[in-house]
Design a protein around this motif. Structure first.
Motif, short mmCIF file in Angstrom:
data_model
loop_
_atom_site.label_atom_id
_atom_site.label_comp_id
_atom_site.label_asym_id
_atom_site.label_seq_id
_atom_site.Cartn_x
_atom_site.Cartn_y
_atom_site.Cartn_z
N SER A 107 0.82 -1.22 0.00
CA SER A 107 0.00 0.00 0.00
C SER A 107 0.85 1.27 0.00
O SER A 107 0.30 2.37 -0.06
CB SER A 107 -0.93 0.01 1.23
N THR A 108 2.17 1.13 0.09
CA THR A 108 3.06 2.30 0.11
C THR A 108 4.24 2.09 -0.83
O THR A 108 4.56 0.95 -1.21
CB THR A 108 3.61 2.55 1.53
N VAL A 109 4.90 3.18 -1.18
CA VAL A 109 6.09 3.11 -2.03
C VAL A 109 7.20 2.34 -1.31
O VAL A 109 7.91 1.54 -1.92
CB VAL A 109 6.56 4.52 -2.41
N VAL A 110 7.33 2.56 0.00
CA VAL A 110 8.33 1.82 0.78
C VAL A 110 8.06 0.32 0.67
O VAL A 110 8.96 -0.49 0.46
CB VAL A 110 8.30 2.26 2.25
N LEU A 120 17.27 -0.32 -9.16
CA LEU A 120 15.82 -0.48 -9.12
C LEU A 120 15.32 -0.77 -7.71
O LEU A 120 14.37 -0.15 -7.24
CB LEU A 120 15.40 -1.62 -10.07
N VAL A 121 15.96 -1.71 -7.01
CA VAL A 121 15.46 -2.11 -5.69
C VAL A 121 15.88 -1.14 -4.60
O VAL A 121 15.40 -1.26 -3.46
CB VAL A 121 15.93 -3.54 -5.34
N ASN A 122 16.76 -0.19 -4.92
CA ASN A 122 17.19 0.78 -3.92
C ASN A 122 16.63 2.18 -4.17
O ASN A 122 17.08 3.15 -3.55
CB ASN A 122 18.73 0.84 -3.87
N ARG A 123 15.66 2.27 -5.06
CA ARG A 123 15.02 3.55 -5.34
C ARG A 123 14.13 3.98 -4.16
O ARG A 123 13.75 3.17 -3.32
CB ARG A 123 14.15 3.47 -6.59
N HIS A 124 13.79 5.28 -4.16
CA HIS A 124 12.84 5.79 -3.16
C HIS A 124 11.61 6.40 -3.82
O HIS A 124 10.66 6.77 -3.13
CB HIS A 124 13.53 6.85 -2.28
N THR A 125 11.67 6.50 -5.14
CA THR A 125 10.51 7.00 -5.88
C THR A 125 10.15 6.00 -6.97
O THR A 125 11.03 5.31 -7.50
CB THR A 125 10.81 8.37 -6.53
N LEU A 126 8.89 5.93 -7.29
CA LEU A 126 8.43 4.96 -8.29
C LEU A 126 9.01 5.28 -9.67
O LEU A 126 9.07 6.46 -10.06
CB LEU A 126 6.91 4.97 -8.37
N TRP A 176 1.53 -7.01 -9.77
CA TRP A 176 2.54 -5.99 -9.46
C TRP A 176 2.29 -4.73 -10.29
O TRP A 176 2.41 -3.61 -9.79
CB TRP A 176 3.94 -6.53 -9.76
N HIS A 177 1.95 -4.93 -11.55
CA HIS A 177 1.67 -3.79 -12.43
C HIS A 177 0.51 -2.98 -11.89
O HIS A 177 0.53 -1.74 -11.87
CB HIS A 177 1.37 -4.28 -13.84
N GLY A 178 -0.52 -3.68 -11.41
CA GLY A 178 -1.68 -2.98 -10.83
C GLY A 178 -1.30 -2.19 -9.59
O GLY A 178 -1.78 -1.05 -9.40
N SER A 179 -0.44 -2.75 -8.75
CA SER A 179 0.01 -2.03 -7.55
C SER A 179 0.81 -0.79 -7.94
O SER A 179 0.66 0.28 -7.34
CB SER A 179 0.86 -2.95 -6.67
N TRP A 180 1.68 -0.95 -8.94
CA TRP A 180 2.48 0.19 -9.41
C TRP A 180 1.57 1.31 -9.93
O TRP A 180 1.77 2.48 -9.61
CB TRP A 180 3.43 -0.29 -10.50
N GLN A 181 0.57 0.95 -10.71
CA GLN A 181 -0.35 1.95 -11.23
C GLN A 181 -1.11 2.66 -10.12
O GLN A 181 -1.29 3.88 -10.14
CB GLN A 181 -1.34 1.28 -12.20
N GLU A 182 -1.57 1.89 -9.13
CA GLU A 182 -2.33 2.48 -8.02
C GLU A 182 -1.46 3.43 -7.21
O GLU A 182 -1.89 4.52 -6.84
CB GLU A 182 -2.87 1.36 -7.12
N LEU A 183 -0.21 3.04 -6.95
CA LEU A 183 0.68 3.91 -6.21
C LEU A 183 1.01 5.18 -7.00
O LEU A 183 1.14 6.27 -6.42
CB LEU A 183 1.98 3.16 -5.86
N ARG A 184 1.14 5.05 -8.30
CA ARG A 184 1.38 6.23 -9.14
C ARG A 184 0.20 7.20 -9.06
O ARG A 184 0.39 8.41 -8.94
CB ARG A 184 1.60 5.80 -10.59
N ARG A 185 -1.01 6.64 -9.10
CA ARG A 185 -2.20 7.50 -9.00
C ARG A 185 -2.25 8.18 -7.64
O ARG A 185 -2.54 9.38 -7.54
CB ARG A 185 -3.46 6.68 -9.23
N ASN A 186 -1.96 7.42 -6.59
CA ASN A 186 -2.00 7.99 -5.25
C ASN A 186 -0.94 9.07 -5.07
O ASN A 186 -1.18 10.08 -4.40
CB ASN A 186 -1.79 6.89 -4.20
#
Length: 382
Positions: free
Chosen positions: A269-272, A308-314, A338-348
């Motif tokens: 539910s979070t970028v972290v 990629l795995v050490n990023r802090h922003t999507l 995973w793609h759906g989660s990425w899209q949802e986090l981008r929208r949020n």
């Protein structure tokens, strides 16, 4: 189904009293707090950001405990974990109290009333609560014990998994010369080394059964547990005994063992949480970064995997993440999740950015406050 909490939406408050004016000293408690905080923030457990773990050591008064606990209960939307180590007391009315440095025998008002802590849990926004109590009744302090109920009965909260060390004597709680108390020491060992032949995720039911067997074999008091609303399915980490002992080389196109449990994108539910679980994917796969790059057929380099795995922003695009997941061996249907989660986090993220446009620095100020609390209360009482 067992689930690992989203670290970005979870909080932990670790409370410990090892120095007392009128009760027996428990020097191992300080070691408990340091070691547990380190594990909860590290790859062997929940990977919580450091600012999401608050240590309250030797609190001088009740507010020193209640204020950071109330803050954590407000911030946590996934899981709230509360840990206490020290003397546990039962008052004349069979109510549980947690001893503080100035607690005096026969004066229960000098302790922390557990009902206050319980009320905060009941009012919390978190979906799940985990309470770990490493304390005894301290019968010598009050001259009595409750024969009808155990510690877990006194401390149970709806919507919570509660795990309590049922220590009835001081020496069982903290063996002289040991680095940690008996209960917490066994818990730390389990998180570090895992449970042989255990499930992929160390859910609280597994944790309880392991600690029960281990402490009973050591002739220590047996822990108690109470579960409300499937709290036993919350996991404290991946089973290290079930992960590959060393990175493996897997031929492209080969199948991974069926028992592998991939991080669940539905629990993010979070970028972290997104990047924490993304890093865990490679660990579960057993592949090195070089192997992931090779299996991607040149689509991503070794350096790209690390970045990629050490990023802090999507990432702004999905291509690299999809290639990484596929190269690690994640099934196609899960990659779509995973793609759906990425899209949802981008929208949020877009919505949040718009909301903050009129209030510069608001989010950063709150994050800083949480970090300062972690340092402030650790330093008191010394």
């Amino acid at each position: 189904m067992s689930v690992l909490p989203d670290p970005g939406a979870s909080r932990a408050v670790l409370i410990g009293t090892g120095r007392y004016d009128h009760l027996e000293q428990l020097p191992a408690v300080s070691n408990n707090l340091t070691a547990l905080a380190g594990l909860l923030s590290g790859p062997l457990s929940l990977r919580l950001p450091a600012q999401n773990v608050t240590i309250v050591e030797n609190p001088p008064d009740a507010s020193t405990v209640m204020d950071p606990l109330r803050l954590a209960a407000t911030e946590a939307t996934d899981t709230l974990l509360v840990y206490y180590a020290g003397h546990g007391l039962i008052d004349p009315h069979d109510a549980l109290a947690l001893a503080m440095p100035h607690t005096q025998p026969g004066r229960i008002e000098t302790s922390l009333n557990y009902d206050w802590l319980r009320q905060i849990l009941l009012d919390s926004r978190a979906q799940r609560h985990v309470v770990l109590l490493d304390c005894c009744y301290s019968g010598l302090a009050l001259g009595r014990m409750s024969a009808s109920q155990g510690l877990a009965d006194h401390a149970a909260v709806e919507g919570t998994f509660l795990l309590a060390a049922s220590a009835e004597t001081r020496t069982a709680l903290a063996p002289v010369g040991d680095t940690h108390t008996a209960f917490t020491g066994a818990l730390l060992d389990m998180l570090r080394h895992g449970v042989p032949a255990g499930p992929p995720l160390l859910d609280l039911e597994t944790v309880y059964l392991y600690l029960r067997r281990t402490l009973q074999a050591r002739a220590h008091p047996v822990p108690q547990a109470r579960n409300r609303n499937s709290g036993a399915r919350v996991a404290l980490g991946r089973n290290q005994a079930g992960l590959p002992a060393a990175p493996v080389t897997v031929a492209a196109g080969s199948e991974h063992p069926d028992h592998r449990i991939w991080p669940d994108p539905a629990a993010i539910s979070t970028v972290v949480g997104f990047f924490t679980n993304l890093a865990a994917v490679r660990e579960v796969s057993g592949l090195t970064q070089q192997e992931v790059s090779r299996r991607s057929a040149g689509r991503i380099s070794t350096g790209t995997v690390s970045r990629l795995v050490n990023r802090h922003t999507l990432p702004a695009t999905w291509t690299t993440t999809a290639a990484y997941l596929s190269a690690c061996g994640v099934p196609d249907d899960q990659i779509q999740q995973w793609h759906g989660s990425w899209q949802e986090l981008r929208r949020n993220a877009s919505t949040t950015q718009e909301a903050r446009s009129g209030a510069p620095g608001g989010g950063r100020a709150e994050a800083g406050k949480a970090r300062r609390l972690s340092v402030l209360w650790r330093g008191r009482g010394h």
